[in-house]
Design a protein around this motif. Sequence first.
Motif, PDB file in Angstrom:
ATOM      1  N   SER A   1       0.808  -1.216   0.000  1.00 30.17           N
ATOM      2  CA  SER A   1       0.000   0.000   0.000  1.00 30.17           C
ATOM      3  C   SER A   1       0.844   1.269   0.000  1.00 30.17           C
ATOM      4  N   THR A   2       2.112   1.166   0.395  1.00 25.90           N
ATOM      5  CA  THR A   2       2.979   2.345   0.404  1.00 25.90           C
ATOM      6  C   THR A   2       3.646   2.589  -0.948  1.00 25.90           C
ATOM      7  N   LEU A   3       3.481   1.658  -1.890  1.00 23.87           N
ATOM      8  CA  LEU A   3       4.105   1.784  -3.201  1.00 23.87           C
ATOM      9  C   LEU A   3       3.207   2.563  -4.151  1.00 23.87           C
ATOM     10  N   PRO A   4       3.777   3.153  -5.201  1.00 26.53           N
ATOM     11  CA  PRO A   4       2.936   3.714  -6.259  1.00 26.53           C
ATOM     12  C   PRO A   4       2.012   2.643  -6.825  1.00 26.53           C
ATOM     13  N   ALA A   5       0.840   3.058  -7.277  1.00 33.77           N
ATOM     14  CA  ALA A   5      -0.171   2.104  -7.742  1.00 33.77           C
ATOM     15  C   ALA A   5       0.379   1.204  -8.844  1.00 33.77           C
ATOM     16  N   GLY A   6       1.166   1.751  -9.751  1.00 30.88           N
ATOM     17  CA  GLY A   6       1.704   0.947 -10.835  1.00 30.88           C
ATOM     18  C   GLY A   6       2.624  -0.150 -10.341  1.00 30.88           C
ATOM     19  N   ASP A   7       3.429   0.144  -9.307  1.00 33.43           N
ATOM     20  CA  ASP A   7       4.322  -0.871  -8.747  1.00 33.43           C
ATOM     21  C   ASP A   7       3.526  -1.958  -8.041  1.00 33.43           C
ATOM     22  N   ALA A   8       2.509  -1.559  -7.298  1.00 35.27           N
ATOM     23  CA  ALA A   8       1.683  -2.550  -6.606  1.00 35.27           C
ATOM     24  C   ALA A   8       0.977  -3.456  -7.613  1.00 35.27           C
ATOM     25  N   ASP A   9       0.456  -2.878  -8.689  1.00 33.37           N
ATOM     26  CA  ASP A   9      -0.217  -3.679  -9.715  1.00 33.37           C
ATOM     27  C   ASP A   9       0.751  -4.650 -10.377  1.00 33.37           C
ATOM     28  N   ALA A  10       2.004  -4.221 -10.549  1.00 34.89           N
ATOM     29  CA  ALA A  10       2.997  -5.110 -11.150  1.00 34.89           C
ATOM     30  C   ALA A  10       3.225  -6.333 -10.261  1.00 34.89           C
ATOM     31  N   VAL A  11       3.381  -6.115  -8.959  1.00 39.67           N
ATOM     32  CA  VAL A  11       3.594  -7.231  -8.039  1.00 39.67           C
ATOM     33  C   VAL A  11       2.376  -8.146  -8.007  1.00 39.67           C
ATOM     34  N   LEU A  12       1.184  -7.573  -8.037  1.00 38.92           N
ATOM     35  CA  LEU A  12      -0.045  -8.347  -7.913  1.00 38.92           C
ATOM     36  C   LEU A  12      -0.486  -9.012  -9.207  1.00 38.92           C
ATOM     37  N   GLY A  13       0.239  -8.818 -10.281  1.00 39.48           N
ATOM     38  CA  GLY A  13      -0.189  -9.480 -11.516  1.00 39.48           C
ATOM     39  C   GLY A  13       0.705  -9.262 -12.714  1.00 39.48           C
ATOM     40  N   GLY A  14       1.106  -8.020 -12.944  1.00 44.87           N
ATOM     41  CA  GLY A  14       1.850  -7.725 -14.165  1.00 44.87           C
ATOM     42  C   GLY A  14       3.165  -8.458 -14.277  1.00 44.87           C
ATOM     43  N   ASN A  15       3.875  -8.610 -13.166  1.00 33.37           N
ATOM     44  CA  ASN A  15       5.168  -9.293 -13.222  1.00 33.37           C
ATOM     45  C   ASN A  15       5.012 -10.768 -13.562  1.00 33.37           C
ATOM     46  N   ALA A  16       3.976 -11.403 -13.027  1.00 36.64           N
ATOM     47  CA  ALA A  16       3.741 -12.815 -13.350  1.00 36.64           C
ATOM     48  C   ALA A  16       3.457 -12.992 -14.839  1.00 36.64           C
ATOM     49  N   LEU A  17       2.695 -12.074 -15.409  1.00 33.86           N
ATOM     50  CA  LEU A  17       2.405 -12.163 -16.845  1.00 33.86           C
ATOM     51  C   LEU A  17       3.682 -11.963 -17.666  1.00 33.86           C
ATOM     52  N   ARG A  18       4.556 -11.095 -17.211  1.00 35.04           N
ATOM     53  CA  ARG A  18       5.806 -10.838 -17.937  1.00 35.04           C
ATOM     54  C   ARG A  18       6.760 -12.022 -17.838  1.00 35.04           C
ATOM     55  N   VAL A  19       6.852 -12.626 -16.666  1.00 34.62           N
ATOM     56  CA  VAL A  19       7.788 -13.737 -16.461  1.00 34.62           C
ATOM     57  C   VAL A  19       7.310 -15.004 -17.151  1.00 34.62           C
ATOM     58  N   TYR A  20       6.013 -15.320 -17.013  1.00 29.68           N
ATOM     59  CA  TYR A  20       5.504 -16.600 -17.510  1.00 29.68           C
ATOM     60  C   TYR A  20       4.893 -16.523 -18.907  1.00 29.68           C
ATOM     61  N   ARG A  21       4.527 -15.348 -19.345  1.00 28.81           N
ATOM     62  CA  ARG A  21       4.038 -15.111 -20.710  1.00 28.81           C
ATOM     63  C   ARG A  21       2.946 -16.112 -21.134  1.00 28.81           C
ATOM     64  N   PRO A  22       1.840 -16.166 -20.407  1.00 26.75           N
ATOM     65  CA  PRO A  22       0.776 -17.118 -20.767  1.00 26.75           C
ATOM     66  C   PRO A  22       0.141 -16.780 -22.115  1.00 26.75           C
ATOM     67  N   ALA A  23      -0.206 -17.821 -22.840  1.00 28.13           N
ATOM     68  CA  ALA A  23      -0.881 -17.631 -24.125  1.00 28.13           C
ATOM     69  C   ALA A  23      -2.316 -17.152 -23.905  1.00 28.13           C
ATOM     70  N   ARG A  24      -2.944 -17.626 -22.848  1.00 22.19           N
ATOM     71  CA  ARG A  24      -4.291 -17.175 -22.487  1.00 22.19           C
ATOM     72  C   ARG A  24      -4.139 -16.085 -21.443  1.00 22.19           C
ATOM     73  N   LEU A  25      -4.495 -14.874 -21.807  1.00 22.34           N
ATOM     74  CA  LEU A  25      -4.323 -13.726 -20.933  1.00 22.34           C
ATOM     75  C   LEU A  25      -5.580 -13.491 -20.120  1.00 22.34           C
ATOM     76  N   PRO A  26      -5.426 -12.929 -18.912  1.00 23.43           N
ATOM     77  CA  PRO A  26      -6.603 -12.630 -18.099  1.00 23.43           C
ATOM     78  C   PRO A  26      -7.441 -11.532 -18.748  1.00 23.43           C
ATOM     79  N   ASP A  27      -8.726 -11.533 -18.480  1.00 24.64           N
ATOM     80  CA  ASP A  27      -9.623 -10.503 -19.015  1.00 24.64           C
ATOM     81  C   ASP A  27      -9.268  -9.142 -18.448  1.00 24.64           C
TER      82      ASP A  27
END
Length: 283
Positions: free
Chosen positions: A257-283
């Motif tokens: 909660s102390t991080l900028p919103a973009g950083d928090a969103d990256a930890v909560l989802g964006g980084n996993a998508l970048r690392v694992y690169r799923p073919a089926r993306l979340p809505d």
Amino acid sequence: MTPPIVDAHVHLWDPARFDYPWLTEPALRRAFGPEDLATAAGEPVRAVVVEAGRRPEQAGAELDWVRARAAHRPELLGMVAHLSLEDGEDLPARIRRLAADPFVLGVRRLLQDEPAGFTTRTGLRAGVALLGEAGLPFDACVREHQLGELDELAAACPQTVLVLDHLGKPRPGGPDDGRWQRALRRLAARPNVVCKLSGLATEAPAGRAAPGLLRPYLRAALDLFGPGRCLYAGDWPVLTLAVRYRDWLDLVRAELSTLPAGDADAVLGGNALRVYRPARLPD
């Protein structure tokens, strides 16, 4: 609009179908499926399914079974599959087959119970290096005393993304905190290593998985790796031995909660998508 949560580490299993030698805890010796995860989360959560430690010869059947579950559950983005990387026979061909499978997001070969020096073996290192050439990350589940070996493995395989499971399994409140943090600092200096924020509650002493005990470990990982290399992960359903899924998600959110919103969103989802690169993306 808030991006969807992506949990980088959940398990599905069925003891009636597969044999899990490690699965002796009565509370966990039942089938856990995606519908159970949805109930536990209480909100939409997309998930990376990680192999669940069934017998090695059942790994292919496990992958097919999870794939069949995901056919009707789009929140399951893909799977980190098991592969015995130390077994060099036909290993390049087996890695190529996994890399060509759009449902396979990475590979894990459990290391946490292997003897000292296991990660230095030529065969295993060659296998981890081949994963990098194929574009597959390697999930590394190790204990605190193995972090030094993992650092050497990361240095030997710089083209492979190593995903540290469960922060290297420190024992919150234990006597080795300083050793864990020093080892984590060295590992975080490797640009090819990322860290999953998971596993702390079940490593804490029984009945002591309180937020005040666990949050300093989350903060240490965020400080050392930075929010660009940390992935939210639940380790469900194992974490239910210590806390509810919602409690862990709320704890991680509070620390972010102390991080900028973009950083928090990256930890909560964006980084996993970048690392694992799923073919089926979340809505």
